[in-house]
Design an enzyme around this catalytic site. Structure first.
Site, PDB file in Angstrom:
ATOM      1  N   THR A 117      36.014  38.213  52.661  1.00 36.39           N
ATOM      2  CA  THR A 117      36.079  39.842  52.737  1.00 36.39           C
ATOM      3  C   THR A 117      36.458  40.528  51.729  1.00 36.39           C
ATOM      4  O   THR A 117      36.721  40.105  50.731  1.00 36.39           O
ATOM      5  CB  THR A 117      37.602  39.940  53.905  1.00 36.39           C
ATOM      6  OG1 THR A 117      37.755  41.622  53.918  1.00 36.39           O
ATOM      7  CG2 THR A 117      38.483  39.334  52.961  1.00 36.39           C
ATOM      8  N   ASP A 118      36.051  41.746  51.324  1.00 32.96           N
ATOM      9  CA  ASP A 118      35.677  42.678  50.219  1.00 32.96           C
ATOM     10  C   ASP A 118      37.501  43.128  49.991  1.00 32.96           C
ATOM     11  O   ASP A 118      37.652  43.004  48.527  1.00 32.96           O
ATOM     12  CB  ASP A 118      35.198  43.761  50.724  1.00 32.96           C
ATOM     13  CG  ASP A 118      35.479  44.684  51.336  1.00 32.96           C
ATOM     14  OD1 ASP A 118      36.553  44.507  52.398  1.00 32.96           O
ATOM     15  OD2 ASP A 118      35.161  46.488  52.061  1.00 32.96           O
ATOM     16  N   GLU A 119      38.436  42.416  51.069  1.00 35.48           N
ATOM     17  CA  GLU A 119      39.829  42.416  50.570  1.00 35.48           C
ATOM     18  C   GLU A 119      39.994  41.663  49.101  1.00 35.48           C
ATOM     19  O   GLU A 119      41.566  41.697  48.993  1.00 35.48           O
ATOM     20  CB  GLU A 119      40.575  42.808  51.817  1.00 35.48           C
ATOM     21  CG  GLU A 119      40.172  43.431  53.024  1.00 35.48           C
ATOM     22  CD  GLU A 119      40.822  43.974  54.136  1.00 35.48           C
ATOM     23  OE1 GLU A 119      42.391  43.975  53.420  1.00 35.48           O
ATOM     24  OE2 GLU A 119      40.982  44.064  54.957  1.00 35.48           O
ATOM     25  N   TYR A 141      47.240  39.272  54.278  1.00 32.68           N
ATOM     26  CA  TYR A 141      45.391  38.233  54.786  1.00 32.68           C
ATOM     27  C   TYR A 141      44.712  38.140  53.597  1.00 32.68           C
ATOM     28  O   TYR A 141      44.235  37.179  53.809  1.00 32.68           O
ATOM     29  CB  TYR A 141      45.254  40.173  56.104  1.00 32.68           C
ATOM     30  CG  TYR A 141      43.363  39.971  56.130  1.00 32.68           C
ATOM     31  CD1 TYR A 141      43.050  38.739  56.730  1.00 32.68           C
ATOM     32  CD2 TYR A 141      42.574  40.713  55.698  1.00 32.68           C
ATOM     33  CE1 TYR A 141      42.156  38.611  57.061  1.00 32.68           C
ATOM     34  CE2 TYR A 141      41.425  41.184  55.193  1.00 32.68           C
ATOM     35  CZ  TYR A 141      40.712  39.509  57.071  1.00 32.68           C
ATOM     36  OH  TYR A 141      39.824  39.695  57.342  1.00 32.68           O
ATOM     37  N   LYS A 145      43.067  34.811  52.821  1.00 36.46           N
ATOM     38  CA  LYS A 145      41.363  34.184  52.802  1.00 36.46           C
ATOM     39  C   LYS A 145      40.639  34.561  51.280  1.00 36.46           C
ATOM     40  O   LYS A 145      40.235  33.659  50.892  1.00 36.46           O
ATOM     41  CB  LYS A 145      41.058  36.130  53.166  1.00 36.46           C
ATOM     42  CG  LYS A 145      41.158  35.964  54.457  1.00 36.46           C
ATOM     43  CD  LYS A 145      40.395  35.696  55.515  1.00 36.46           C
ATOM     44  CE  LYS A 145      38.596  35.467  55.568  1.00 36.46           C
ATOM     45  NZ  LYS A 145      38.036  34.550  56.189  1.00 36.46           N
TER      46      LYS A 145
END
Ligand SMILES: NC(=O)c1ccc[n+]([C@@H]2O[C@H](COP(=O)([O-])OP(=O)(O)OC[C@H]3O[C@@H](n4cnc5c(N)ncnc54)[C@H](O)[C@@H]3O)[C@@H](O)[C@H]2O)c1
Length: 328
Positions: A117-119, A141, A145
């Site tokens: 993810t971009d997060e 989260y 990741k």
């Protein structure tokens, strides 16, 4: 090819399975733990084999991976709010689960794609993150990741694993669990329920239609250089409050339903990805946000059978805990 898709009963995974089975003629095996977000209904119209199990369970992974040529891992806990209140499952699935998969893939020298993810890059005020930007996650989260991404990179470096990482921006489209912004707002708007907007609603996201992400992941599976990460960003950015306003227009509901609620702790202000590297490999997003949002609203409007059991089940308790009020 015979493809193992982990987490294939979820939102993005099921769209990916559909794409690969229909357009690429792949034989697909799905390994999924069927958490609250995983549903067999998501795959009802696609030919596939199904193994019910967790990626952190080596026996389940052994059963599912038998005879496969490649593995794509979508399996994850995906809701930032849940990672703030109950981080345990995030650590188990993202750390232990990714490790078990990597070991199985290493023993067989299979090609592997980790969906990320971009997060993992954190928030950016202006400009866009590239694949060489530092990882700077800000929630349980995104931290777990990012940890999984680093483990994949470590296996590539140490064991020469043929693995790539795909970092997607915020996805939307059919079959997304209604705790996420777009389906939450669409279903609340269709029911005349309040539309809870975090803080000032000026958190900007880089919206990616789920089929574009699936095509991007498939492209990396086939053409990605082992050891590389690829960003898969949407073509348009939009602040959350504007997303909600557009949904109000598309559903014909009232702006009076908007209700500003206390912001999420540590809420990232803006995510933005540069997808130049994947574009050079031949991928391009095909669905602009205005068109994709209209398609998504139409899908939820016409697929009551899909969301009705969710909206009348355990999701009600989650919603009440999260927003301090009952769903209508
Ligand atoms: N939704 C987004 O906007 C977005 C954006 C970029 C990347 N991603 C990534 O894409 C992937 C899929 O996201 P999604 O939105 O489809 O999530 P989702 O929550 O809809 O689906 C997750 C799926 O994984 C399964 N699962 C969870 N833990 C498991 C475990 N331990 N073993 C086996 N299966 C397990 C669930 O049952 C479910 O089917 C995730 O890795 C996520 O980090 C999501």
């Amino acid at each position: 090819m015979r493809l193992l898709v982990c987490g294939g009963a979820g939102f993005i995974g099921s769209n990916f399975v559909r794409l690969r089975a229909r357009d690429h003629g792949d034989e697909v095996v799905v390994l999924d733990k069927l958490t609250y977000a995983g549903r067999r209904e998501n795959l009802a119209d696609v030919e596939h084999e199904f193994v019910h199990g967790a990626i952190e369970d080596p026996d389940a992974v052994e059963r599912a991976i038998e005879g496969c040529d490649a593995v794509v891992n979508f399996a994850a806990e995906t809701h930032v709010d849940r990672s703030i209140t109950e981080p345990d499952a995030f650590i188990r699935t993202h750390a232990q689960g990714t490790f078990v998969l990597l070991e199985a893939v290493r023993r067989r020298a299979l090609r592997f794609v980790q969906v990320s993810t971009d997060e993992v890059y954190g928030s950016i005020e202006s400009g866009s993150f590239t694949e060489t930007s530092p990882l700077n996650p800000s929630s349980p989260y995104s931290a777990t990741k990012a940890g999984a991404d680093l483990l994949v990179a470590g296996y590539v470096h140490t064991y020469g694993l043929e693995a790539c990482i795909c970092r997607g921006s915020n996805n939307y489209g059919p079959r997304q669990y209604p705790e996420k912004l777009i389906p939450l707002m669409v279903l609340n708007a269709l029911h005349g329920d309040p539309l809870p907007v975090y803080g000032d609603g000026m958190q900007v996201r880089n919206w990616l239609y789920v089929e574009d992400f699936g095509r991007g992941i498939g492209h990396v599976l086939e053409h990605g250089r082992p050891g590389e990460a690829y960003n898969v960003g949407g073509p348009d950015e939009c602040p959350n409050i504007e997303v909600v306003q557009r949904i109000i227009e598309l559903t014909g509901s009232s702006p009076d339903l908007i209700e500003h609620v206390t912001d999420r702790p540590g809420h990232d202000r803006r995510y933005s990805l540069s997808s130049d590297k994947l574009r050079e490999l031949g991928w391009e997003a095909q669905v602009r946000f205005a068109e994709g949002l209209e398609r998504t609203v139409d899908w939820y409007r016409s697929q009551q059978w899909w969301w009705e059991p969710i909206r009348s089940g355990a999701y009600r308790e989650y919603y009440e805990r999260q927003y301090g009020r009952a769903l209508g």
